[in-house]
Scaffold this motif. Structure first.
Motif, PDB file in Angstrom:
ATOM      1  N   UNK A 186       0.900  -1.314   0.016  1.00 58.43           N
ATOM      2  CA  UNK A 186       0.124  -0.022  -0.064  1.00 58.43           C
ATOM      3  C   UNK A 186       0.885   1.324  -0.009  1.00 58.43           C
ATOM      4  N   UNK A 187       2.030   1.379   0.639  1.00 53.49           N
ATOM      5  CA  UNK A 187       2.795   2.340   0.874  1.00 53.49           C
ATOM      6  C   UNK A 187       3.811   2.322  -0.349  1.00 53.49           C
ATOM      7  N   UNK A 188       4.172   1.520  -1.139  1.00 50.11           N
ATOM      8  CA  UNK A 188       5.393   1.566  -2.096  1.00 50.11           C
ATOM      9  C   UNK A 188       4.764   0.215  -3.124  1.00 50.11           C
ATOM     10  N   UNK A 189       3.986   0.314  -4.081  1.00 50.66           N
ATOM     11  CA  UNK A 189       3.611  -0.685  -5.076  1.00 50.66           C
ATOM     12  C   UNK A 189       4.789  -1.145  -5.746  1.00 50.66           C
ATOM     13  N   UNK A 190       4.955  -2.236  -5.976  1.00 47.20           N
ATOM     14  CA  UNK A 190       6.172  -2.822  -6.546  1.00 47.20           C
ATOM     15  C   UNK A 190       7.324  -2.856  -5.866  1.00 47.20           C
ATOM     16  N   UNK A 191       7.471  -2.799  -4.425  1.00 51.81           N
ATOM     17  CA  UNK A 191       8.734  -2.433  -3.782  1.00 51.81           C
ATOM     18  C   UNK A 191       9.838  -3.354  -4.115  1.00 51.81           C
ATOM     19  N   UNK A 249      15.299  -0.718  -7.912  1.00 49.40           N
ATOM     20  CA  UNK A 249      16.679  -1.182  -8.241  1.00 49.40           C
ATOM     21  C   UNK A 249      17.581  -0.295  -7.091  1.00 49.40           C
ATOM     22  N   UNK A 250      18.498  -0.997  -6.510  1.00 52.80           N
ATOM     23  CA  UNK A 250      19.233  -0.428  -5.632  1.00 52.80           C
ATOM     24  C   UNK A 250      20.897  -0.329  -5.807  1.00 52.80           C
ATOM     25  N   UNK A 293       9.148   5.290  -0.855  1.00 59.06           N
ATOM     26  CA  UNK A 293      10.398   5.574  -1.887  1.00 59.06           C
ATOM     27  C   UNK A 293      11.515   6.321  -1.299  1.00 59.06           C
ATOM     28  N   UNK A 294      11.266   7.371  -0.269  1.00 59.66           N
ATOM     29  CA  UNK A 294      12.393   8.247   0.319  1.00 59.66           C
ATOM     30  C   UNK A 294      13.511   7.279   0.860  1.00 59.66           C
ATOM     31  N   UNK A 340      18.373   6.636   1.176  1.00 53.08           N
ATOM     32  CA  UNK A 340      19.090   6.236   2.645  1.00 53.08           C
ATOM     33  C   UNK A 340      19.559   5.108   2.656  1.00 53.08           C
ATOM     34  N   UNK A 341      19.065   3.948   1.864  1.00 50.66           N
ATOM     35  CA  UNK A 341      19.898   2.559   1.849  1.00 50.66           C
ATOM     36  C   UNK A 341      21.014   2.776   1.016  1.00 50.66           C
TER      37      UNK A 341
END
Length: 266
Positions: free
Chosen positions: A14-19, A23-24, A250-251, A255-256
């Motif tokens: 709900x907070x980040x669809x497709x999480x 890509x990281x 998303x934010x 950070x990560x």
């Protein structure tokens, strides 16, 4: 001791669809999906360990199989990661001695956290589940308190008894303390880290228990164990200088990525 590490992953956050597929970029400049980095973190756990991704989404299945992961397809009706782990374990025959839930949004989870959970759960026959906690220093505690004053949830805290069996988990800061702590001072507050190791019998029973009022109010799946009379072992772990964060919004990506860039190149 046979251990199954399950990485539950769903697309419809709900907070980040497709999480899981975001890509990281790591320290070497290589871009990998969140689910791949979580899988690679799980592979670092020592011992007789099998790692699988559990999902209800075809896109995640294809991506995970593309980088070599074993995938177990689970139903869309799983209400949380613990239920998805229970379904995956059953689908694989239900014969592992310990099942670990390494959440798919926590790619920075140190392998020694998981190894400590496995060891202490094996040594505590009265516990149905084990989960890690970190003692907050003054800086961390003050950050939690500032978040609460601003109306934000800064993390989950835990209190436990002399046997280190959990008494409660909360998104409030517990226990209350009127003491003022310096940044480096140890405090009586413990930060809960969302990794879980389960005994198979309790994990299998979990989906059949109704969601309790405390679980619903706090939004913390582990409270269902406490509400049904099952002991949860809190395992104190050390960060060893490692930073970690869960990717919830998303934010959190930047950070990560910043934390990854400060780690040994991977």
């Amino acid at each position: 001791m046979s251990v199954l590490v399950v990485i539950p992953a769903r697309y419809a956050s709900s907070r980040y669809p497709g999480k899981p597929l975001v890509e990281l970029t790591g320290a070497t400049g290589i871009s990998k999906s969140l689910i791949q980095r979580s899988w690679e973190a799980a592979l670092r756990v020592a011992g007789d360990v099998r790692v699988v991704v559990a999902t209800d989404d075809e896109r995640i299945r294809q991506a995970a199989e593309g980088f070599g992961a074993d995938v177990v397809m689970t139903s869309e009706t799983c209400r949380n990661g613990t239920e998805r782990c229970a379904e995956a374990h059953e689908a694989l025959g239900g014969e592992y001695e310990i099942v670990v839930n390494l959440q798919g949004d926590a790619p920075l989870t140190p392998h020694w956290f998981v190894e400590a959970l496995i060891a202490q759960l094996a040594d505590d026959p009265d516990a149905s589940m084990a989960t890690p906690v970190l003692r907050c220093d003054g800086r961390a505690l003050n950050g939690f308190l500032e978040d609460r004053r601003a109306g934000r949830v800064g993390g989950t805290t835990a209190v436990f008894d002399a046997r280190r069996h959990a008494l409660y988990f909360s998104k409030e800061v517990i226990p209350f303390s009127a003491v003022t702590y310096g940044d480096e001072d140890p405090t009586p507050v413990f930060h809960h880290v969302g990794v879980y190791a389960y005994r198979p019998a309790a994990l299998s029973a979990y989906p059949g228990w109704p969601e309790g009022e405390l679980e619903r109010l706090e939004g913390l799946e582990q409270l269902r164990f406490l509400e049904n009379g099952h002991a949860v072992r809190c395992v104190e772990v050390e960060s060893r200088g490692r930073q970690f964060w869960e990717l919830n919004n998303p934010e959190d990506v930047l950070r990560i990525e910043t934390m990854m860039s400060q780690m040994k190149a991977e």
